[in-house]
Design a protein around this motif. Sequence first.
Motif, PDB file in Angstrom:
ATOM      1  N   GLU A   6      -4.965  -2.987  10.253  1.00 26.17           N
ATOM      2  CA  GLU A   6      -3.591  -3.461  10.077  1.00 26.17           C
ATOM      3  C   GLU A   6      -2.759  -2.441   9.302  1.00 26.17           C
ATOM      4  OE1 GLU A   6      -4.656  -7.152   8.204  1.00 26.17           O
ATOM      5  OE2 GLU A   6      -3.927  -8.295   9.923  1.00 26.17           O
ATOM      6  N   LYS A   7      -3.332  -1.904   8.226  1.00 24.76           N
ATOM      7  CA  LYS A   7      -2.615  -0.912   7.428  1.00 24.76           C
ATOM      8  C   LYS A   7      -2.332   0.340   8.249  1.00 24.76           C
ATOM      9  CE  LYS A   7      -3.864  -2.237   2.758  1.00 24.76           C
ATOM     10  NZ  LYS A   7      -4.436  -1.803   1.477  1.00 24.76           N
ATOM     11  N   SER A   8      -3.275   0.742   9.065  1.00 23.01           N
ATOM     12  CA  SER A   8      -3.089   1.906   9.933  1.00 23.01           C
ATOM     13  C   SER A   8      -1.952   1.652  10.935  1.00 23.01           C
ATOM     14  CB  SER A   8      -4.388   2.230  10.657  1.00 23.01           C
ATOM     15  OG  SER A   8      -4.221   3.332  11.501  1.00 23.01           O
ATOM     16  N   SER A   9      -1.893   0.452  11.484  1.00 26.02           N
ATOM     17  CA  SER A   9      -0.821   0.097  12.419  1.00 26.02           C
ATOM     18  C   SER A   9       0.538   0.161  11.737  1.00 26.02           C
ATOM     19  CB  SER A   9      -1.036  -1.315  12.980  1.00 26.02           C
ATOM     20  OG  SER A   9      -2.172  -1.363  13.787  1.00 26.02           O
ATOM     21  N   VAL A  10       0.596  -0.299  10.494  1.00 24.94           N
ATOM     22  CA  VAL A  10       1.847  -0.261   9.726  1.00 24.94           C
ATOM     23  C   VAL A  10       2.258   1.190   9.478  1.00 24.94           C
ATOM     24  CG1 VAL A  10       2.834  -0.752   7.456  1.00 24.94           C
ATOM     25  CG2 VAL A  10       1.578  -2.542   8.690  1.00 24.94           C
ATOM     26  N   GLU A  11       1.318   2.031   9.072  1.00 29.48           N
ATOM     27  CA  GLU A  11       1.635   3.445   8.833  1.00 29.48           C
ATOM     28  C   GLU A  11       2.106   4.133  10.112  1.00 29.48           C
ATOM     29  OE1 GLU A  11      -0.450   5.938   5.921  1.00 29.48           O
ATOM     30  OE2 GLU A  11      -1.894   4.271   5.794  1.00 29.48           O
ATOM     31  N   GLN A  12       1.486   3.805  11.241  1.00 29.51           N
ATOM     32  CA  GLN A  12       1.911   4.373  12.524  1.00 29.51           C
ATOM     33  C   GLN A  12       3.331   3.952  12.869  1.00 29.51           C
ATOM     34  OE1 GLN A  12      -1.090   3.296  15.398  1.00 29.51           O
ATOM     35  NE2 GLN A  12      -2.665   4.507  14.383  1.00 29.51           N
ATOM     36  N   ALA A  16       6.412   6.503  13.486  1.00 24.92           N
ATOM     37  CA  ALA A  16       7.148   6.473  14.752  1.00 24.92           C
ATOM     38  C   ALA A  16       8.624   6.180  14.513  1.00 24.92           C
ATOM     39  CB  ALA A  16       6.538   5.433  15.692  1.00 24.92           C
ATOM     40  N   TYR A  17       8.922   5.349  13.530  1.00 26.18           N
ATOM     41  CA  TYR A  17      10.315   5.049  13.176  1.00 26.18           C
ATOM     42  C   TYR A  17      11.017   6.324  12.699  1.00 26.18           C
ATOM     43  CZ  TYR A  17      14.281   2.863  10.775  1.00 26.18           C
ATOM     44  OH  TYR A  17      15.544   2.512  10.354  1.00 26.18           O
ATOM     45  N   ALA A  18      10.340   7.100  11.849  1.00 26.52           N
ATOM     46  CA  ALA A  18      10.906   8.369  11.379  1.00 26.52           C
ATOM     47  C   ALA A  18      11.219   9.285  12.563  1.00 26.52           C
ATOM     48  CB  ALA A  18       9.964   9.060  10.404  1.00 26.52           C
ATOM     49  N   GLU A  19      10.322   9.347  13.521  1.00 31.70           N
ATOM     50  CA  GLU A  19      10.536  10.193  14.701  1.00 31.70           C
ATOM     51  C   GLU A  19      11.763   9.735  15.495  1.00 31.70           C
ATOM     52  OE1 GLU A  19      10.179  13.223  17.370  1.00 31.70           O
ATOM     53  OE2 GLU A  19       9.140  13.003  15.458  1.00 31.70           O
ATOM     54  N   ALA A  20      11.924   8.421  15.649  1.00 27.88           N
ATOM     55  CA  ALA A  20      13.093   7.892  16.366  1.00 27.88           C
ATOM     56  C   ALA A  20      14.391   8.248  15.630  1.00 27.88           C
ATOM     57  CB  ALA A  20      12.979   6.384  16.548  1.00 27.88           C
ATOM     58  N   VAL A  21      14.376   8.111  14.299  1.00 31.32           N
ATOM     59  CA  VAL A  21      15.559   8.472  13.506  1.00 31.32           C
ATOM     60  C   VAL A  21      15.828   9.968  13.632  1.00 31.32           C
ATOM     61  CG1 VAL A  21      16.483   8.638  11.157  1.00 31.32           C
ATOM     62  CG2 VAL A  21      15.323   6.540  11.903  1.00 31.32           C
ATOM     63  N   VAL A  68       4.046   7.071   2.540  1.00 28.51           N
ATOM     64  CA  VAL A  68       3.721   5.685   2.205  1.00 28.51           C
ATOM     65  C   VAL A  68       2.929   5.663   0.902  1.00 28.51           C
ATOM     66  CG1 VAL A  68       2.457   3.635   2.941  1.00 28.51           C
ATOM     67  CG2 VAL A  68       3.809   4.929   4.610  1.00 28.51           C
ATOM     68  N   LYS A  69       3.409   4.863  -0.036  1.00 29.34           N
ATOM     69  CA  LYS A  69       2.765   4.748  -1.351  1.00 29.34           C
ATOM     70  C   LYS A  69       1.841   3.543  -1.429  1.00 29.34           C
ATOM     71  CE  LYS A  69       5.113   8.210  -2.995  1.00 29.34           C
ATOM     72  NZ  LYS A  69       4.483   9.494  -3.113  1.00 29.34           N
ATOM     73  N   GLU A  70       2.277   2.423  -0.833  1.00 27.74           N
ATOM     74  CA  GLU A  70       1.472   1.199  -0.913  1.00 27.74           C
ATOM     75  C   GLU A  70       1.826   0.284   0.250  1.00 27.74           C
ATOM     76  OE1 GLU A  70       0.225  -2.158  -4.211  1.00 27.74           O
ATOM     77  OE2 GLU A  70       2.177  -1.208  -4.423  1.00 27.74           O
ATOM     78  N   ILE A  71       0.812  -0.399   0.750  1.00 25.39           N
ATOM     79  CA  ILE A  71       1.001  -1.399   1.798  1.00 25.39           C
ATOM     80  C   ILE A  71       0.295  -2.667   1.345  1.00 25.39           C
ATOM     81  CG2 ILE A  71       0.520  -2.069   4.194  1.00 25.39           C
ATOM     82  CD1 ILE A  71       0.409   0.946   4.870  1.00 25.39           C
ATOM     83  N   GLY A 112       1.600 -10.083  17.425  1.00 25.74           N
ATOM     84  CA  GLY A 112       0.641  -8.996  17.281  1.00 25.74           C
ATOM     85  C   GLY A 112       1.241  -7.616  17.075  1.00 25.74           C
ATOM     86  N   ALA A 113       2.571  -7.519  17.017  1.00 25.25           N
ATOM     87  CA  ALA A 113       3.234  -6.218  16.822  1.00 25.25           C
ATOM     88  C   ALA A 113       4.079  -6.256  15.547  1.00 25.25           C
ATOM     89  CB  ALA A 113       4.109  -5.884  18.023  1.00 25.25           C
TER      90      ALA A 113
END
Length: 127
Positions: A6-12, A16-21, A68-71, A112-113
Amino acid sequence: METQIEKSSVEQLISAYAEAVNTGNREAIAAFYTEDGLLIPEGFKPVPQGKSRGKYFTKADINIGFSVKEIIIEGAYAFVEAAAKTKVSDHSSSWETNKNTRDLFILKNIEGAWKIYRYLFNSEKQA
């Protein structure tokens, strides 16, 4: 229950958001948010879902990188503390700035997303 997957999915998602921006892709930026998601930029009114959010990020060239510092994952929500280094350039006026921000993402798991429910940031003052 928090899992490394789950944490890996959040980091991804954050990456991906940074890339879109960074590419200025309005449609891709909007797709990262829930239907009722909000962008809450420092010094501006909250920006609701829709094309206006894409316009906020495409007024100038933006190059952003998140660390990312903490999730923390609690049920259907994830809380992400991050730091960002951002370079903003406006070629029409030759204006350019670099800034460091503290960023908070509140994500919501929908079918699930992970999606961005709230994203806010503020500038980090240089010592």
